[in-house]
Design an enzyme around this catalytic site. Structure first.
Site, PDB file in Angstrom:
ATOM      1  N   CYS A 159      48.374  56.945  58.929  1.00 28.97           N
ATOM      2  CA  CYS A 159      47.899  56.874  57.541  1.00 28.97           C
ATOM      3  C   CYS A 159      46.402  56.599  57.437  1.00 28.97           C
ATOM      4  O   CYS A 159      45.803  56.828  56.389  1.00 28.97           O
ATOM      5  CB  CYS A 159      48.659  55.795  56.783  1.00 28.97           C
TER       6      CYS A 159
HETATM    7  N1  COA Z   1      68.204  52.634  46.702  1.00 26.47           N
HETATM    8  C1  COA Z   1      68.774  51.476  46.316  1.00 26.47           C
HETATM    9  N2  COA Z   1      68.664  50.348  47.012  1.00 26.47           N
HETATM   10  C2  COA Z   1      67.986  50.375  48.162  1.00 26.47           C
HETATM   11  C3  COA Z   1      67.375  51.557  48.637  1.00 26.47           C
HETATM   12  C4  COA Z   1      67.505  52.723  47.850  1.00 26.47           C
HETATM   13  N3  COA Z   1      66.947  53.876  48.218  1.00 26.47           N
HETATM   14  N4  COA Z   1      66.760  51.291  49.805  1.00 26.47           N
HETATM   15  C5  COA Z   1      66.968  49.996  50.076  1.00 26.47           C
HETATM   16  N5  COA Z   1      67.709  49.431  49.082  1.00 26.47           N
HETATM   17  C6  COA Z   1      68.178  48.049  48.995  1.00 26.47           C
HETATM   18  C7  COA Z   1      68.367  47.427  50.347  1.00 26.47           C
HETATM   19  O1  COA Z   1      69.628  47.725  50.864  1.00 26.47           O
HETATM   20  C8  COA Z   1      68.176  45.968  50.051  1.00 26.47           C
HETATM   21  O2  COA Z   1      69.384  45.474  49.511  1.00 26.47           O
HETATM   22  P1  COA Z   1      69.878  43.977  49.828  1.00 26.47           P
HETATM   23  O3  COA Z   1      68.821  43.098  49.236  1.00 26.47           O
HETATM   24  O4  COA Z   1      71.204  43.930  49.144  1.00 26.47           O
HETATM   25  O5  COA Z   1      69.935  43.903  51.319  1.00 26.47           O
HETATM   26  C9  COA Z   1      67.150  45.940  48.919  1.00 26.47           C
HETATM   27  O6  COA Z   1      67.191  47.246  48.351  1.00 26.47           O
HETATM   28  C10 COA Z   1      65.751  45.634  49.399  1.00 26.47           C
HETATM   29  O7  COA Z   1      65.425  46.481  50.511  1.00 26.47           O
HETATM   30  P2  COA Z   1      64.049  46.415  51.261  1.00 26.47           P
HETATM   31  O8  COA Z   1      64.013  47.477  52.288  1.00 26.47           O
HETATM   32  O9  COA Z   1      63.782  45.013  51.676  1.00 26.47           O
HETATM   33  O10 COA Z   1      63.094  46.846  50.064  1.00 26.47           O
HETATM   34  P3  COA Z   1      61.591  46.504  49.799  1.00 26.47           P
HETATM   35  O11 COA Z   1      61.466  45.758  48.549  1.00 26.47           O
HETATM   36  O12 COA Z   1      60.896  45.971  51.003  1.00 26.47           O
HETATM   37  O13 COA Z   1      60.992  47.974  49.505  1.00 26.47           O
HETATM   38  C11 COA Z   1      59.679  49.638  50.618  1.00 26.47           C
HETATM   39  C12 COA Z   1      61.050  48.962  50.489  1.00 26.47           C
HETATM   40  C13 COA Z   1      59.726  50.621  51.759  1.00 26.47           C
HETATM   41  C14 COA Z   1      59.388  50.370  49.317  1.00 26.47           C
HETATM   42  C15 COA Z   1      58.600  48.565  50.829  1.00 26.47           C
HETATM   43  O14 COA Z   1      59.016  47.665  51.824  1.00 26.47           O
HETATM   44  C16 COA Z   1      57.275  49.124  51.223  1.00 26.47           C
HETATM   45  O15 COA Z   1      56.704  50.000  50.590  1.00 26.47           O
HETATM   46  N6  COA Z   1      56.694  48.577  52.298  1.00 26.47           N
HETATM   47  C17 COA Z   1      55.417  48.981  52.796  1.00 26.47           C
HETATM   48  C18 COA Z   1      55.637  50.217  53.545  1.00 26.47           C
HETATM   49  C19 COA Z   1      54.388  50.903  53.934  1.00 26.47           C
HETATM   50  O16 COA Z   1      53.339  50.725  53.415  1.00 26.47           O
HETATM   51  N7  COA Z   1      54.545  51.738  54.904  1.00 26.47           N
HETATM   52  C20 COA Z   1      53.526  52.527  55.366  1.00 26.47           C
HETATM   53  C21 COA Z   1      54.111  53.837  55.561  1.00 26.47           C
HETATM   54  S1  COA Z   1      52.867  54.907  55.973  1.00 26.47           S
END
Ligand code: COA
Length: 378
Positions: A159
């Site tokens: 990225c």
């Molecule tokens: N739909 C519904 N629920 C979902 C889901 C989806 N698509 N994906 C995950 N969940 C649920 C999970 O199961 C979890 O449920 P639980 O609390 O019952 O266990 C809950 O949502 C939270 O999941 P989590 O993965 O911890 O979500 P988050 O708030 O961390 O958000 C991202 C996920 C990926 C959006 C976030 O972590 C993020 O953007 N992180 C930075 C990533 C980044 O910058 N990456 C660089 C890539 S280049």
């Protein structure tokens, strides 16, 4: 008196694919895939040999990431619940490859905006998360397609590739090795995103951006002085893709399941927690070195991965909650486009800035990696 070269940004360019997938369309197809998978594997799931897959939701995607839709090179293949990947026809060696094609489109946009003839460019850096093949370098194919006499090479810093490319180009100009360098960021993220993975299927989109970095002496009016750049990397496995040329030696490639390590995988929560302070500290330290305070920053063009991450970083940098004008978001329409994100944000949100206005292009991501490019409009 001998001229001492000074790198500036002359122009940027953007290519956006024609097809777009809304969150509603994405979730509908994902949930169909889940139903199909659970039906087909009902016995194994009942026997406890396989976990049941869970549906995705539009509300979660919007709240957790700020992503509203994404552009892609092939919508039908991605939304086909039996396929869940783009279908991209393989081209012959005598045809321009698709990654080069979108880079060339973005590059032509940047060249036209700078009023620059491709023949006056000295080098092409193809800086992106994924190259289409091992070799010849994408940059050399792009150079050839544009008719540039000089050199080109590929660089991958995930990225952060765009800012690493801009600093590299700026260093070539300072060293006198080039006067005009095209940095292109073609990102077909749909090719390495696991569309079957509920945790990440909503993240990426496809796009290409280009940045023309030149010696101030030849740059067009209204160019951007580069006040300073800074690069940082810290090893982490929290964003990883094990696809590579040794996969055959390791016994082949399996990309069929919802969790293949030969596609993009991440520990999103950890990335969020670790990268926000790393990037915020890096920016603040660099601002101190450059004698800049939060109040001096007219606009931040941050990497587009997550609106909540950007809100926290911008707040730390500016000293107050950033408005949409101070820290523009393109995630709502483009999704995460890896290295291209901060350049799209810049490209679509700079026309109103006036001479003397200062801003920051900043990217961060896998590696971990982070890069800052402080610019001032002339
Ligand atoms: N739909 C519904 N629920 C979902 C889901 C989806 N698509 N994906 C995950 N969940 C649920 C999970 O199961 C979890 O449920 P639980 O609390 O019952 O266990 C809950 O949502 C939270 O999941 P989590 O993965 O911890 O979500 P988050 O708030 O961390 O958000 C991202 C996920 C990926 C959006 C976030 O972590 C993020 O953007 N992180 C930075 C990533 C980044 O910058 N990456 C660089 C890539 S280049």
């Amino acid at each position: 008196m001998s001229h001492s070269p000074q790198p500036v940004i002359s122009a940027t360019g953007l290519f956006t694919p024609a097809e777009r997938i809304s969150n509603e369309e994405l979730v509908a197809s994902f949930n169909e895939y889940v139903a199909l998978h659970n039906r087909e594997n009902a016995d194994a799931i009942a026997a406890g040999e396989m976990p049941e897959l869970t549906e995705s939701s539009v509300e979660f995607i919007e709240k957790a990431s700020g992503i509203g839709s994404r552009f892609v090179v092939d919508k039908a293949g991605i939304l086909d619940p039996a396929h869940m990947a783009p279908r991209i026809a393989e081209r012959g060696n005598d045809e321009l490859s698709i990654l080069a094609e979108i880079a060339v489109a973005a590059a032509k946009d940047a060249l036209a905006r700078a009023g620059r003839d491709a023949r006056d460019v000295d080098a092409v850096l193809c800086a992106a998360s994924n190259m289409q093949r091992a070799y010849p370098a994408m940059a050399v194919e792009i150079q050839d397609a544009l008719g540039i006499d000089g050199f080109g090479f590929d660089m991958n810093v995930a990225c952060s590739s765009a800012t690493f490319g801009i600093q590299t180009a700026a260093d070539y100009i300072r060293a006198g090795h080039a006067k005009s360098v095209l940095v292109v960021n073609p990102e077909i993220c749909s090719g390495h995103l696991n569309w079957r993975d509920r945790d990440s299927h909503f993240i990426f989109g496809d796009v290409a951006t280009a940045t023309l970095v030149e010696d101030k002496e030849i740059a067009p009016a209204g160019h951007w002085d580069i006040l300073g750049t800074k690069l940082k990397t810290v090893f982490s496995n929290n964003i990883r893709n094990n696809f590579g040329f040794l996969n055959r030696g390791h016994g082949g490639i399996d990309q069929s399941g919802p969790k293949s390590d030969k596609l993009f995988v991440q520990e999103g929560r950890k990335v969020f927690k670790e990268v926000v302070p790393m990037v915020a500290n890096m920016i603040v330290e660099q601002m101190e070195l450059l004698g800049l305070a939060g109040g001096d920053m007219r606009r931040l063009w941050l990497h587009q991965a997550n609106t909540n991450m950007n809100r926290l970083i911008a707040q730390r940098v500016l000293g107050h909650e950033a408005s949409a004008d101070e820290s523009p978001t393109v995630l709502d329409t483009y999704g995460n486009t890896s290295s291209a994100g901060s350049i799209i944000a810049f490209h679509l949100n700079h026309e109103d800035m006036v001479a003397g206005d200062t801003g920051l292009i900043c990217s961060f991501g896998a590696g971990y990696s982070a890069g800052t490019v402080f610019v001032r409009r002339t």
